[in-house]
Design a protein around this motif. Structure first.
Motif, PDB file in Angstrom:
ATOM      1  N   LEU A 133      11.294   5.468  -2.218  1.00 33.09           N
ATOM      2  CA  LEU A 133      10.987   4.767  -0.972  1.00 33.09           C
ATOM      3  C   LEU A 133      12.255   4.441  -0.182  1.00 33.09           C
ATOM      4  N   SER A 155       3.688  -0.437   3.577  1.00 31.30           N
ATOM      5  CA  SER A 155       2.803   0.481   2.853  1.00 31.30           C
ATOM      6  C   SER A 155       2.273  -0.119   1.559  1.00 31.30           C
ATOM      7  N   VAL A 176       8.017   1.109   4.782  1.00 31.59           N
ATOM      8  CA  VAL A 176       7.668   1.304   3.372  1.00 31.59           C
ATOM      9  C   VAL A 176       7.240  -0.013   2.733  1.00 31.59           C
ATOM     10  N   HIS A 190       3.284   5.770   1.402  1.00 34.16           N
ATOM     11  CA  HIS A 190       4.484   5.438   2.167  1.00 34.16           C
ATOM     12  C   HIS A 190       4.894   6.553   3.127  1.00 34.16           C
TER      13      HIS A 190
END
Length: 473
Positions: A28, A348, A345, A322
Motif C-alpha cells: 500500500l 480503502s 489507501v 486499494h
C-alpha cells in the motif's frame, strides 16, 4: 502417527497473520508513491511464500492422515475464501471506471475485468508489458489482480503433483494404519517433486528477468518457485520446530529485517523478480521457519500484536480495494502526491472492512454454503464476466462519426460581395494570436473537454520501419 504440528500451518500462527499485515502495508505504501519505499511491491512476494506454506500445509496434512487429497474439497475452500470478495471488487471496478476513467479506457477495462474474473490477468499484462505500442498507457484499474492469477494457476498444478507422488507410495505399500502414509517417505517424495518445480522456475526467473524484465514480472513461470519455497517449509515443519530457541529467534528477526531492507533498496528499474526476489522471499521463509521454535522471543513479539493481527486478517480485502480506488482518484484529480495517495489507501480500509465483515466471513464460515460451493464459484466468477461483456456491448461503443463529409467542413460566411467563404477557425499555434507568449491559450492544462479531431473516431495510421510496425491515430 502424530499430526503435523505448529511448523506446517496446522494451527493458527499469530506471527504469520502479522507478516500478512507487514506485506500489505509495504504494498500500500509503495503504491501510494512514497519515494522512501520504492520496493513496496516485494510485499507480494512475501504473500506468495505465506500462501505456499499455508495451503501446502493443509494438503500435506490430509495426505499424511488419509493417503489422499480431496480435490473437490480443496477447490471448494478456495472458492469460498477468494471468489466472493474478488467478484464484488471486479464489479465495483467497472462502476469506478464508468464514473471516473476517460471513455477511451472503458474498453480495455472491460477486457481487464474479464481476464481478472478468469484469473488470467497476469498473462494479459505480460503481453501488454512487451507491446511497445501500449508501454506508456495508464495502469489498469485491475493491475493488482495479476498476483491472484499467479496463485490460482499454481494451485491448478500443485495438488495434482502431490497426488501423483502420493500414489507412488501407495503402490509400494509405504502405509501405516487406517490408510495413513509413512511420513518420512512422504516428506522425501514431496521434496523431490517440489525441487522439480522450484529449481527450473528460479533459473527461468533469473534468466527472463535479465532478458525481458517487463514480461518476467507478471508470468507464472517466474513466480512458482516463491510459492514452492513456502511449500517446502510446510513439508519440513516437524523438523523446524527443533531449531534451538536462541537461533530461531535470531533467524526470525533477521527475516523481518530482510523483508524491510528489500522494500527499501529494491527499485522498479531493477530486473525483478530474478535473484533480487531471494531477499524478501528468504526473509519471509526465515520468519515462518523460526516462528514455532522461537516463541515469544521471535518476531511474534511484534507481528503477533492485536493491531497487526487485525490488519493481517483484513489484508486480502485491503489488497483488493486499494488499487482501484487509487486509479480512480488519480483519474479524477490528476497525479496524486504521496500524502494524497496515503489518504486514499487509508480510506480503502472502509470498503475492505465492509467486504470482510459482510462478504468474506459470512460465506467463508457458513455451514450451508459448502454444499453449494459450485454454484457460489460460478456466481462469483460469472457475475463479473457477464458484467464485463455487457459493459463492452452497451456502454463502451462511442458515438458514430458523422458520415456526411459536409458536416466536418467549417461553416461558411457570406462576404459582402455575396461569395461564400469558410469561416476562420483557429487551429494549432494560430490560437495563440499575435502575442503568443502572453496568450492565456498557451497555458498548459492537465485535461480538456474536447480534442479535435476526435480520438475515438479518428482512423488508425500504420507505418513500418526497419521491420517494426507502429500505429497511431
Amino acid at each position: 502417527m502424530k499430526r503435523w504440528g505448529h511448523g506446517d500451518g496446522s494451527n493458527f500462527r499469530g506471527d504469520i497473520e502479522g507478516m500478512r499485515a507487514l506485506a500489505v502495508v509495504l504494498v500500500l505504501i509503495g503504491h501510494a508513491g512514497v519515494s522512501g519505499l520504492p520496493g513496496g511491491f516485494v510485499g507480494v512476494d512475501v504473500f506468495f511464500v505465506i500462501s505456499g506454506f499455508l495451503i501446502t500445509g493443509m494438503l500435506v496434512r490430509e495426505l499424511a492422515d488419509t493417503g489422499r487429497i480431496s480435490i473437490v474439497d480443496f477447490y471448494t475452500r478456495r472458492a469460498r475464501r477468494l471468489l466472493p470478495a474478488a467478484g464484488v471488487v471486479l464489479v465495483a471496478s467497472l462502476l469506478l471506471a464508468y464514473l471516473f476513467l476517460p471513455r477511451l479506457r472503458w474498453s480495455s477495462t472491460g477486457w481487464d475485468v474479464l481476464a481478472s474474473g478468469l484469473y488470467a490477468m497476469n498473462w494479459r499484462l505480460a503481453e501488454q508489458a512487451v507491446n511497445y505500442l501500449q508501454a506508456d498507457e495508464a495502469p489498469s484499474i485491475l493491475q493488482h489482480f495479476w498476483s491472484l492469477a499467479v496463485e490460482e494457476q499454481f494451485y491448478l498444478i500443485w495438488p495434482m503433483l502431490l497426488l501423483v507422488l502420493a500414489r507412488t507410495l501407495r503402490r509400494r505399500r509405504h502405509r501405516l494404519d487406517r490408510g495413513r502414509l509413512d511420513r518420512g517417505r512422504l516428506e522425501r517424495r514431496l521434496l523431490i517433486g517440489l525441487a522439480l518445480v522450484a529449481i527450473p522456475s528460479l533459473a527461468w526467473s533469473i534468466h527472463l528477468s535479465e532478458a525481458n524484465p517487463a514480461r518476467a514480472y507478471f508470468v507464472t513461470t517466474t513466480r512458482m518457485w516463491e510459492l514452492a519455497l513456502g511449500a517446502g517449509l510446510a513439508i519440513l515443519g516437524r523438523h523446524l520446530i527443533r531449531i534451538p530457541r536462541v537461533l530461531a529467534a535470531a533467524l526470525g528477526w533477521a527475516g523481518v529485517a530482510a523483508i524491510v531492507v528489500a522494500a527499501l533498496v529494491t527499485t522498479p528499474d531493477l530486473p525483478f523478480p530474478g535473484h533480487l526476489a531471494l531477499l524478501p522471499t528468504l526473509g519471509a521463509a526465515a520468519v515462518i521457519a523460526a516462528g514455532a521454535a522461537a516463541g515469544r522471543a521471535g518476531p511474534v513479539l511484534l507481528l503477533g500484536l492485536p493491531p497487526m493481527r487485525a490488519l493481517g486478517a483484513l489484508s486480502y480485502s485491503l489488497y483488493l480495494w486499494h488499487w482501484p480506488l487509487l486509479v480512480a482518484a488519480e483519474a479524477k484529480f490528476g497525479e496524486l502526491r504521496p500524502a494524497a495517495g496515503l489518504a486514499v489507501v487509508a480510506l480503502s480500509v472502509v470498503p475492505a472492512a465492509l467486504t470482510y465483515r459482510f462478504v468474506e466471513n459470512p460465506i467463508r464460515f457458513s455451514v450451508v454454503l459448502p454444499r453449494q460451493a459450485a454454484q457460489l464459484g460460478a456466481l462469483a466468477t460469472g457475475a463479473p464476466v457477464i458484467a464485463a461483456l455487457l459493459f463492452q456491448l452497451t456502454v463502451w461503443p462511442p458515438a458514430r462519426p458523422p458520415s456526411d463529409i459536409a458536416a466536418m467542413m467549417p461553416p461558411l460566411d457570406i462576404s459582402a460581395s455575396g461569395s461564400a467563404e469558410p469561416r476562420r477557425s483557429n487551429f494549432g499555434a494560430d490560437v495563440l494570436g499575435r502575442k503568443p507568449r502572453s496568450s492565456p491559450a498557451g497555458v498548459p492544462v492537465d485535461r480538456v473537454d474536447t480534442i479535435t479531431p476526435d480520438a475515438l473516431s479518428a482512423p488508425w495510421t500504420c507505418r513500418t520501419r526497419t521491420g517494426r510496425t507502429a500505429c497511431s491515430r
